[in-house]
Design a protein around this motif. Structure first.
Motif, PDB file in Angstrom:
ATOM      1  N   THR A   1       0.837   2.609  -3.535  1.00  0.00           N
ATOM      2  CA  THR A   1      -0.430   2.793  -4.240  1.00  0.00           C
ATOM      3  C   THR A   1      -0.986   4.186  -3.973  1.00  0.00           C
ATOM      4  O   THR A   1      -0.674   4.804  -2.951  1.00  0.00           O
ATOM      5  CB  THR A   1      -1.470   1.739  -3.803  1.00  0.00           C
ATOM      6  OG1 THR A   1      -1.719   1.871  -2.393  1.00  0.00           O
ATOM      7  CG2 THR A   1      -0.986   0.334  -4.100  1.00  0.00           C
ATOM      8  N   ARG A   2      -1.800   4.659  -4.881  1.00  0.00           N
ATOM      9  CA  ARG A   2      -2.447   5.955  -4.753  1.00  0.00           C
ATOM     10  C   ARG A   2      -3.909   5.820  -5.190  1.00  0.00           C
ATOM     11  O   ARG A   2      -4.171   5.434  -6.329  1.00  0.00           O
ATOM     12  CB  ARG A   2      -1.758   7.007  -5.630  1.00  0.00           C
ATOM     13  CG  ARG A   2      -0.309   7.292  -5.282  1.00  0.00           C
ATOM     14  CD  ARG A   2      -0.184   8.040  -3.957  1.00  0.00           C
ATOM     15  NE  ARG A   2       1.207   8.364  -3.659  1.00  0.00           N
ATOM     16  CZ  ARG A   2       2.045   7.558  -3.005  1.00  0.00           C
ATOM     17  NH1 ARG A   2       1.601   6.370  -2.593  1.00  0.00           N
ATOM     18  NH2 ARG A   2       3.288   7.911  -2.766  1.00  0.00           N
ATOM     19  N   PRO A   3      -4.863   6.112  -4.286  1.00  0.00           N
ATOM     20  CA  PRO A   3      -6.282   5.983  -4.656  1.00  0.00           C
ATOM     21  C   PRO A   3      -6.653   6.782  -5.905  1.00  0.00           C
ATOM     22  O   PRO A   3      -7.481   6.342  -6.704  1.00  0.00           O
ATOM     23  CB  PRO A   3      -7.005   6.533  -3.414  1.00  0.00           C
ATOM     24  CG  PRO A   3      -6.046   6.322  -2.295  1.00  0.00           C
ATOM     25  CD  PRO A   3      -4.686   6.518  -2.897  1.00  0.00           C
TER      26      PRO A   3
ATOM     27  N   GLN B   1      -3.813  -2.089  -8.717  1.00  0.00           N
ATOM     28  CA  GLN B   1      -2.486  -1.575  -8.386  1.00  0.00           C
ATOM     29  C   GLN B   1      -1.708  -2.588  -7.545  1.00  0.00           C
ATOM     30  O   GLN B   1      -0.508  -2.804  -7.738  1.00  0.00           O
ATOM     31  CB  GLN B   1      -2.607  -0.253  -7.624  1.00  0.00           C
ATOM     32  CG  GLN B   1      -3.135   0.909  -8.439  1.00  0.00           C
ATOM     33  CD  GLN B   1      -3.119   2.206  -7.654  1.00  0.00           C
ATOM     34  OE1 GLN B   1      -2.094   2.595  -7.095  1.00  0.00           O
ATOM     35  NE2 GLN B   1      -4.260   2.879  -7.594  1.00  0.00           N
ATOM     36  N   MET B   2      -2.401  -3.215  -6.576  1.00  0.00           N
ATOM     37  CA  MET B   2      -1.762  -4.231  -5.721  1.00  0.00           C
ATOM     38  C   MET B   2      -1.253  -5.403  -6.551  1.00  0.00           C
ATOM     39  O   MET B   2      -0.134  -5.888  -6.347  1.00  0.00           O
ATOM     40  CB  MET B   2      -2.764  -4.743  -4.676  1.00  0.00           C
ATOM     41  CG  MET B   2      -3.253  -3.700  -3.713  1.00  0.00           C
ATOM     42  SD  MET B   2      -2.081  -3.389  -2.387  1.00  0.00           S
ATOM     43  CE  MET B   2      -3.135  -2.476  -1.266  1.00  0.00           C
TER      44      MET B   2
ATOM     45  N   HIS C   1      -7.961   1.898  -9.728  1.00  0.00           N
ATOM     46  CA  HIS C   1      -8.427   0.733  -8.977  1.00  0.00           C
ATOM     47  C   HIS C   1      -7.327   0.201  -8.061  1.00  0.00           C
ATOM     48  O   HIS C   1      -6.295  -0.286  -8.530  1.00  0.00           O
ATOM     49  CB  HIS C   1      -8.852  -0.337  -9.984  1.00  0.00           C
ATOM     50  CG  HIS C   1      -9.703  -1.405  -9.403  1.00  0.00           C
ATOM     51  ND1 HIS C   1      -9.286  -2.703  -9.265  1.00  0.00           N
ATOM     52  CD2 HIS C   1     -10.971  -1.367  -8.929  1.00  0.00           C
ATOM     53  CE1 HIS C   1     -10.253  -3.435  -8.723  1.00  0.00           C
ATOM     54  NE2 HIS C   1     -11.285  -2.656  -8.513  1.00  0.00           N
ATOM     55  N   LEU C   2      -7.564   0.257  -6.746  1.00  0.00           N
ATOM     56  CA  LEU C   2      -6.516  -0.142  -5.797  1.00  0.00           C
ATOM     57  C   LEU C   2      -6.141  -1.616  -5.887  1.00  0.00           C
ATOM     58  O   LEU C   2      -4.947  -1.948  -5.872  1.00  0.00           O
ATOM     59  CB  LEU C   2      -6.937   0.220  -4.364  1.00  0.00           C
ATOM     60  CG  LEU C   2      -6.712   1.681  -3.951  1.00  0.00           C
ATOM     61  CD1 LEU C   2      -7.269   1.936  -2.565  1.00  0.00           C
ATOM     62  CD2 LEU C   2      -5.225   2.026  -3.986  1.00  0.00           C
TER      63      LEU C   2
ATOM     64  N   PRO D   1       0.800  -1.241   0.000  1.00  0.00           N
ATOM     65  CA  PRO D   1       0.000   0.000   0.000  1.00  0.00           C
ATOM     66  C   PRO D   1       0.829   1.286   0.000  1.00  0.00           C
ATOM     67  O   PRO D   1       0.321   2.342  -0.384  1.00  0.00           O
ATOM     68  CB  PRO D   1      -0.825  -0.114   1.291  1.00  0.00           C
ATOM     69  CG  PRO D   1      -0.917  -1.571   1.545  1.00  0.00           C
ATOM     70  CD  PRO D   1       0.412  -2.116   1.111  1.00  0.00           C
TER      71      PRO D   1
END
Length: 208
Positions: free
Chosen positions: A138-140, A148-149, A144-145, A135
């Motif tokens: 990642t950037r909201p 991204q993961m 889509h989180l 996390p």
């Protein structure tokens, strides 16, 4: 979705983490030295498959359960410790003839692939590490989180394949040389057994 600087930073961090001594790369090292570089590469693929499971757990929120639930964490870590003790017992019982035959046969590689998966999946600290590590990159606002993961997890897996694959090849060459001596073979198996037992103890005593 990601800027180049973030990807370079994450890939560099992933390579450094894969290089740092830990249960997984030590496991690859011992298996490659004992059974040959092909087995080491298969174990590496199994470990990376386990990382797919951990990445999915983080992306879907399952890893949070192991962080929040002491029971779930302890059940999984004791299962992993028990499996490592089983491997240690097998290593201590192995003779030089069984070493040579297993190193020369390609049948049963699926067993080593499964061994890598179990070794990785039954370590809840990997899921918790991913939960803390991924996390951060990642950037909201970038979309889509979960996606991204998965992308970051894929990069981490590629870095792990590169490093662990290199360890497999180097250890396999060293092991091939050591297996020419019966005394060295016995030393290899006893050392691997001791390492598996130590890893089991470390996992069994791990805290969240």
């Amino acid at each position: 979705m990601f800027d180049a600087g973030t990807l370079i930073l994450f890939a560099s961090a992933s390579l450094l983490l894969a290089l740092a001594p830990g249960p997984d790369n030590i496991f690859v090292l011992t298996q490659s030295a004992l059974k040959g570089k092909l087995v080491g590469l298969v174990v590496t693929l199994g470990l990376c498959t386990g990382l797919v499971v951990h990445t999915s757990a983080v992306a879907l929120g399952v890893a949070a359960i192991f962080q929040a639930s002491a029971l779930a964490f302890n059940l999984l870590k004791f299962a992993g410790a028990a499996y490592l003790l089983y491997l240690a017992w097998g290593a201590f019982r192995a003779g030089t003839s069984s070493l040579e035959s297993e190193a020369s046969r390609e049948i049963g590689l699926g067993r080593f692939y499964l061994r890598g998966i179990i070794m990785n999946v039954t370590n809840p600290k990997v899921s918790i590490f991913f939960l803390a590590f991924l996390p951060q990159f990642t950037r909201p606002e970038q979309g889509h989180l979960p996606l991204q993961m998965f992308i970051l997890g894929g990069i981490f897996i590629l870095a792990t394949l590169l490093v662990f694959g290199s360890v497999s090849l180097l250890a396999g060459v060293l092991g091939q040389w050591l297996r020419r001596s019966e005394r060295a073979q016995k030393l290899l198996t006893r050392t691997a057994g001791a390492i598996f037992a130590a890893l089991a103890l470390k996992l069994a005593t791990a805290s969240r």
